[in-house]
Design a protein around this motif. Structure first.
Motif, PDB file in Angstrom:
ATOM      1  N   UNK A   1       4.155   8.018 -51.531  1.00 48.18           N
ATOM      2  CA  UNK A   1       4.017   6.771 -50.864  1.00 48.18           C
ATOM      3  C   UNK A   1       3.850   6.697 -49.765  1.00 48.18           C
ATOM      4  N   UNK A   2       3.630   7.784 -49.044  1.00 47.73           N
ATOM      5  CA  UNK A   2       3.196   7.940 -47.578  1.00 47.73           C
ATOM      6  C   UNK A   2       4.603   8.224 -46.707  1.00 47.73           C
TER       7      UNK A   2
ATOM      8  N   UNK B   1      -2.804  17.084 -38.510  1.00 42.45           N
ATOM      9  CA  UNK B   1      -3.025  17.407 -40.033  1.00 42.45           C
ATOM     10  C   UNK B   1      -2.017  16.738 -40.866  1.00 42.45           C
ATOM     11  N   UNK B   2      -2.507  16.130 -42.114  1.00 38.77           N
ATOM     12  CA  UNK B   2      -1.484  15.684 -42.826  1.00 38.77           C
ATOM     13  C   UNK B   2      -1.540  16.347 -44.242  1.00 38.77           C
ATOM     14  N   UNK B   3      -0.718  16.812 -44.958  1.00 45.65           N
ATOM     15  CA  UNK B   3      -0.698  17.219 -46.275  1.00 45.65           C
ATOM     16  C   UNK B   3      -0.008  16.456 -47.208  1.00 45.65           C
ATOM     17  N   UNK B   4      -0.490  16.197 -48.539  1.00 48.87           N
ATOM     18  CA  UNK B   4       0.069  15.170 -49.518  1.00 48.87           C
ATOM     19  C   UNK B   4       0.132  15.953 -50.732  1.00 48.87           C
ATOM     20  N   UNK B   5       1.391  15.887 -51.339  1.00 50.79           N
ATOM     21  CA  UNK B   5       1.882  16.156 -52.714  1.00 50.79           C
ATOM     22  C   UNK B   5       2.328  15.346 -53.339  1.00 50.79           C
ATOM     23  N   UNK B   6       1.677  14.969 -54.584  1.00 48.49           N
ATOM     24  CA  UNK B   6       2.072  13.975 -55.402  1.00 48.49           C
ATOM     25  C   UNK B   6       3.327  14.256 -56.395  1.00 48.49           C
TER      26      UNK B   6
ATOM     27  N   UNK C   1      -0.251  21.797 -52.845  1.00 50.30           N
ATOM     28  CA  UNK C   1      -0.794  20.547 -52.131  1.00 50.30           C
ATOM     29  C   UNK C   1      -1.966  20.105 -52.868  1.00 50.30           C
ATOM     30  N   UNK C   2      -2.032  18.906 -52.827  1.00 51.79           N
ATOM     31  CA  UNK C   2      -3.168  17.973 -53.458  1.00 51.79           C
ATOM     32  C   UNK C   2      -4.432  17.602 -52.468  1.00 51.79           C
TER      33      UNK C   2
ATOM     34  N   UNK D   1      -8.766  13.815 -59.374  1.00 52.67           N
ATOM     35  CA  UNK D   1      -7.524  13.362 -58.388  1.00 52.67           C
ATOM     36  C   UNK D   1      -7.232  11.788 -58.529  1.00 52.67           C
ATOM     37  N   UNK D   2      -7.381  11.261 -59.831  1.00 58.21           N
ATOM     38  CA  UNK D   2      -7.106   9.890 -59.909  1.00 58.21           C
ATOM     39  C   UNK D   2      -5.843   9.604 -59.752  1.00 58.21           C
ATOM     40  N   UNK D   3      -4.697  10.608 -60.125  1.00 58.47           N
ATOM     41  CA  UNK D   3      -3.588  10.321 -60.108  1.00 58.47           C
ATOM     42  C   UNK D   3      -2.786  10.442 -58.747  1.00 58.47           C
ATOM     43  N   UNK D   4      -3.405  10.868 -57.772  1.00 60.49           N
ATOM     44  CA  UNK D   4      -2.821  11.331 -56.464  1.00 60.49           C
ATOM     45  C   UNK D   4      -2.488   9.676 -55.744  1.00 60.49           C
TER      46      UNK D   4
END
Length: 420
Positions: free
Chosen positions: A101-102, A219-224, A230-231, A274-277
């Motif tokens: 959700x950011x 830098x930003x790292x995103x996990x879903x 990391x994704x 990566x469609x689910x991210x």
């Protein structure tokens, strides 16, 4: 296409370090990446006649940020490029971790996942910018041929007969493959890729998008959600005007399925995986189709018992890819190019002396760098935990290096650079 001036239009190097004398040895370098352009620079400096062939129509754009550390910084300084390289560094101030959700889970200004400690001696720079700087430093003794590649090569007692895909044929004294992980030169001379490529069942894609997030050297790292590892990693580039986006995922499917040759098929595969991210990834995936600066490949190492055969040698990823997960590929490539050119100069172009000496000097250094991968653990494993305010990001696989890892990096960056 033939070009005898640096491909970025900058003024050729005036050879501030005198050559050891004119030589007639001709060297064909396959690949205009970092290893290839650095090798061309040093060979020209020592008086060799150099041709660089690159199948892309120009120097390749895009790509990841790379690190220059340890002895490789000394190599760059000896090239007279350290000031320019430092001026082009990414200059990241830190990184944060966000969920689907950011929401920010944590942040740190002490280090970044891509470049390590903030404010340290290492230099993080975009791969394409570094290659451009090095190519721009080569002079009129280097000929660049873009949009072409080696079709066949036949080694003779006195040289190598090369036929190019464009139809031309030419003889060279020596050939060096600096054409990357999937080296065509390696395949032609040493055998099938599968004999040397050791994939890690991990795939990474990267591309450029406008900086619509307004990030400032960040830098930003995103996990879903419950996904492991990391994704998506995003970092600012080119004075905050653009973002470099990287996505990583795992698959144990056959490489021929996971590495389609067509760029459109590669993009479709990345979009599918990566469609689910969450977070901004759907927008990044839409913009992926609009940029030429796109790269996709398997994460792997190249391991070979020997890096040369008769009049052909390999340098950089073509001969000993460390994998992006070690963070050492660029430093090793710069060091290896320096050593290979230096040994050829010291041997007055005698490859039967220079190639074995090059391998003897580099073998332990390469082994130490490749061994870093054994200490990193499961880079894509583990779940992120919210961090305390102001504390380090709790991202599995990117925690601050422990004593063992720090020792590994010291071993991998300490190398005795000979004054050729």
């Amino acid at each position: 296409m033939s070009n005898t001036t640096p491909p970025d239009g900058t003024t050729p190097s005036d050879g501030t370090t005198p050559s050891r004398g004119a030589r007639t040895t001709s060297v064909l370098v396959s690949g205009a990446g970092i290893a290839g352009t650095a090798l061309a620079y040093w060979l020209e400096r020592y008086g060799f006649r150099v041709t660089v062939v690159e199948r892309a129509p120009s120097l390749r754009g895009g790509g990841q940020a790379v690190d220059i550390r340890g002895n490789a910084l000394e190599v760059v300084e000896r090239m007279g490029l350290l000031e320019e390289v430092r001026a082009r560094r990414t200059g990241l101030r830190g990184m944060s971790l966000v969920d689907g959700e950011g929401r920010e889970l944590g942040r740190t200004t002490e280090w970044t996942a891509s470049g390590g400690p903030v404010g340290g001696p290492d230099v993080e720079i975009l791969r394409d910018e570094l290659a451009g700087l090095i190519a721009g430093a080569t002079g009129p003794g280097v000929e660049y041929r873009f949009g072409d590649s080696i079709e066949t090569l036949v080694q003779h007692r006195d040289g190598v007969q090369v036929r190019f895909r464009g139809g031309a044929e030419e003889a060279f004294d020596l050939v060096v493959g600096a054409d990357g992980l999937h080296s065509n030169t390696r395949r032609l001379v040493f055998g099938p890729e599968g004999d040397f490529l050791h994939p890690l069942d991990t795939f990474i894609a990267g591309w450029s998008v406008p900086n619509h997030l307004g990030l400032d050297r960040w830098e930003v790292l995103h996990q879903n959600g419950g996904d492991t590892g990391w994704n998506c990693l995003v970092m600012t580039a080119r004075e905050n005007t653009e973002l470099r986006v990287f996505v990583g995922f795992r698959s144990d499917e056959p490489l021929d399925r996971m590495l389609p040759r067509d760029r459109g098929d590669q993009r479709r595969l990345v979009a599918e995986r990566c469609a689910h991210l969450g977070w901004e990834v759907p927008r990044f995936l839409r913009e992926m189709w609009e940029t030429e600066a796109f790269h996709y490949d398997v994460v792997a190492q190249v391991r070979m018992e020997r890096w040369w055969k008769e009049r052909v040698a390999l340098v950089g990823d073509a001969g000993f890819c460390c994998s992006p997960l070690t963070g050492q590929g660029t430093s090793v490539a710069l060091t290896a190019a320096y050593v290979l050119a230096g040994e050829l100069s010291a041997a007055d172009g005698d490859h039967l002396s220079a190639f074995p000496a090059y391998e003897r000097r580099l073998r332990d250094h390469v082994a130490a760098n490749q061994a870093i991968l054994e200490l990193t653990g499961d880079v894509f494993g583990g779940d992120a935990e919210p961090a305390e305010e102001g504390g380090p990001v709790g991202l599995a696989g990117f925690e601050r290096p422990g004593p063992e890892m720090e020792e590994a990096f010291r071993a991998a960056t300490v190398f005795d650079l000979v004054d050729y």
